[in-house]
Design a protein around this motif. Structure first.
Motif, short mmCIF file in Angstrom:
data_model
loop_
_atom_site.label_atom_id
_atom_site.label_comp_id
_atom_site.label_asym_id
_atom_site.label_seq_id
_atom_site.Cartn_x
_atom_site.Cartn_y
_atom_site.Cartn_z
N GLN A 85 92.89 -12.33 93.74
CA GLN A 85 94.12 -12.86 93.15
C GLN A 85 93.95 -12.93 91.63
O GLN A 85 93.30 -13.84 91.13
CB GLN A 85 94.42 -14.24 93.71
N ILE A 86 94.54 -11.97 90.92
CA ILE A 86 94.45 -11.95 89.47
C ILE A 86 95.85 -12.23 88.91
O ILE A 86 96.78 -11.49 89.18
CB ILE A 86 93.94 -10.60 88.94
N VAL A 87 95.95 -13.32 88.17
CA VAL A 87 97.22 -13.64 87.51
C VAL A 87 97.20 -12.94 86.16
O VAL A 87 96.29 -13.14 85.36
CB VAL A 87 97.39 -15.16 87.33
N GLY A 88 98.20 -12.13 85.93
CA GLY A 88 98.30 -11.41 84.66
C GLY A 88 99.58 -11.77 83.94
O GLY A 88 100.61 -12.01 84.56
N VAL A 89 99.50 -11.84 82.63
CA VAL A 89 100.68 -12.03 81.79
C VAL A 89 100.83 -10.75 80.99
O VAL A 89 99.95 -10.38 80.21
CB VAL A 89 100.53 -13.25 80.85
N ASP A 90 101.94 -10.05 81.21
CA ASP A 90 102.19 -8.78 80.54
C ASP A 90 102.69 -9.03 79.11
O ASP A 90 103.85 -9.39 78.90
CB ASP A 90 103.21 -7.97 81.33
N CYS A 91 101.80 -8.82 78.16
CA CYS A 91 102.13 -9.07 76.75
C CYS A 91 103.10 -8.04 76.19
O CYS A 91 103.72 -8.28 75.15
CB CYS A 91 100.86 -9.09 75.92
N LEU A 92 103.26 -6.92 76.87
CA LEU A 92 104.20 -5.90 76.40
C LEU A 92 105.65 -6.31 76.62
O LEU A 92 106.55 -5.78 75.98
CB LEU A 92 103.93 -4.56 77.09
N GLN A 93 105.87 -7.24 77.53
CA GLN A 93 107.23 -7.67 77.85
C GLN A 93 107.81 -8.65 76.84
O GLN A 93 109.02 -8.86 76.82
CB GLN A 93 107.27 -8.30 79.25
N ASP A 94 106.95 -9.26 76.01
CA ASP A 94 107.43 -10.29 75.09
C ASP A 94 106.63 -10.23 73.79
O ASP A 94 105.46 -10.61 73.76
CB ASP A 94 107.27 -11.67 75.74
N PRO A 95 107.26 -9.75 72.71
CA PRO A 95 106.55 -9.64 71.43
C PRO A 95 105.99 -10.98 70.92
O PRO A 95 104.94 -11.01 70.28
CB PRO A 95 107.61 -9.11 70.46
N GLU A 96 106.67 -12.08 71.24
CA GLU A 96 106.16 -13.39 70.82
C GLU A 96 104.84 -13.71 71.50
O GLU A 96 103.93 -14.26 70.87
CB GLU A 96 107.17 -14.50 71.16
N ILE A 97 104.73 -13.38 72.77
CA ILE A 97 103.48 -13.60 73.51
C ILE A 97 102.41 -12.64 73.00
O ILE A 97 101.26 -13.03 72.81
CB ILE A 97 103.68 -13.44 75.03
N ARG A 98 102.80 -11.39 72.79
CA ARG A 98 101.84 -10.37 72.33
C ARG A 98 101.17 -10.78 71.02
O ARG A 98 99.97 -10.62 70.85
CB ARG A 98 102.55 -9.03 72.17
N GLU A 99 101.93 -11.30 70.08
CA GLU A 99 101.35 -11.73 68.80
C GLU A 99 100.80 -13.15 68.90
O GLU A 99 99.78 -13.47 68.30
CB GLU A 99 102.39 -11.62 67.69
N GLY A 100 101.48 -13.99 69.66
CA GLY A 100 101.07 -15.39 69.75
C GLY A 100 99.72 -15.58 70.40
O GLY A 100 98.94 -16.46 70.00
N ILE A 101 99.40 -14.75 71.40
CA ILE A 101 98.12 -14.92 72.10
C ILE A 101 96.95 -14.65 71.16
O ILE A 101 95.88 -15.26 71.27
CB ILE A 101 98.05 -14.04 73.37
N LYS A 102 97.16 -13.78 70.20
CA LYS A 102 96.10 -13.47 69.24
C LYS A 102 95.80 -14.66 68.35
O LYS A 102 94.66 -14.91 67.99
CB LYS A 102 96.49 -12.26 68.40
N GLU A 103 96.83 -15.40 67.99
CA GLU A 103 96.62 -16.59 67.17
C GLU A 103 96.11 -17.74 68.02
O GLU A 103 95.29 -18.54 67.56
CB GLU A 103 97.92 -17.03 66.48
N TYR A 104 96.56 -17.82 69.23
CA TYR A 104 96.21 -18.92 70.12
C TYR A 104 94.69 -19.11 70.20
O TYR A 104 94.20 -20.22 70.21
CB TYR A 104 96.80 -18.64 71.50
N THR A 105 93.98 -17.98 70.26
CA THR A 105 92.51 -18.05 70.35
C THR A 105 91.83 -17.54 69.10
O THR A 105 90.61 -17.54 69.03
CB THR A 105 92.00 -17.19 71.51
N ASP A 106 92.60 -17.07 68.14
CA ASP A 106 92.02 -16.44 66.96
C ASP A 106 91.15 -15.26 67.38
O ASP A 106 90.06 -15.04 66.87
CB ASP A 106 91.23 -17.45 66.12
N TRP A 107 91.64 -14.51 68.35
CA TRP A 107 90.97 -13.31 68.87
C TRP A 107 91.95 -12.16 68.68
O TRP A 107 93.07 -12.23 69.17
CB TRP A 107 90.64 -13.50 70.36
N PRO A 108 91.56 -11.11 67.99
CA PRO A 108 92.54 -10.12 67.53
C PRO A 108 93.01 -9.10 68.56
O PRO A 108 93.90 -8.31 68.25
CB PRO A 108 91.79 -9.41 66.40
#
Length: 153
Positions: A85-108
């Motif tokens: 069971q792998i829960v995935g969040v598709d970052c391609l579906q939401d530009p805010e998530i795609r950019e936000g996740i990088k800041e969330y962890t400071d991982w590029p």
């Protein structure tokens, strides 16, 4: 931005400027821009996904249809360890998530893997942990996988 402040008349002495520079972290223009990209909505979605799931992968595509090689590699590694069971969040579906996740962890980069609310790493970290055996240990420790019973001879 900070450099113009330092040159302004607000800080008149060289000593005051030097003291301020020592207290400021080394911040690039890219980091300043990136720090503004996460929205409250994106942060809330990311927080909820991380808190509500024992393991979640922020990735390009879905676990069933990864849309990049790095995301595919992370999913394959998890599957090789027996994670069904792998829960995935598709970052391609939401530009805010795609950019936000990088800041969330400071991982590029994407993908990003979280286990029990903690950021584990991206594809490179997952590959290293898989090769060293650390990933299996972590998955068992965090009860993502049950401990393997001793095999009878």
């Amino acid at each position: 931005m900070f450099r113009s402040l330092l040159k302004s008349t607000i800080l008149r002495t060289g000593t005051q400027r030097a003291q301020l520079l020592q207290r400021l972290p080394a911040i690039t223009a890219h980091q300043l821009i990136a720090r503004r990209l996460i929205t409250d909505r994106a942060k809330s979605i990311i927080d909820d996904a991380v808190k509500d799931n024992d393991m979640v992968v922020f990735m390009k595509g879905t676990p069933d249809e990864p849309m990049c090689g790095f995301s595919r590699a992370v999913i394959q590694i998890l599957q090789m360890h027996g994670v069904d069971q792998i829960v995935g969040v598709d970052c391609l579906q939401d530009p805010e998530i795609r950019e936000g996740i990088k800041e969330y962890t400071d991982w590029p980069t994407i993908p990003q893997v979280y286990i029990k609310g903690e950021f584990v790493g991206g594809c490179d970290v997952m590959v290293q942990m898989h090769q060293s055996g650390e990933l299996h240990e972590l998955l068992v420790k965090e009860k993502i996988l049950s401990e393997e019973p001793d095999q009878e001879k």
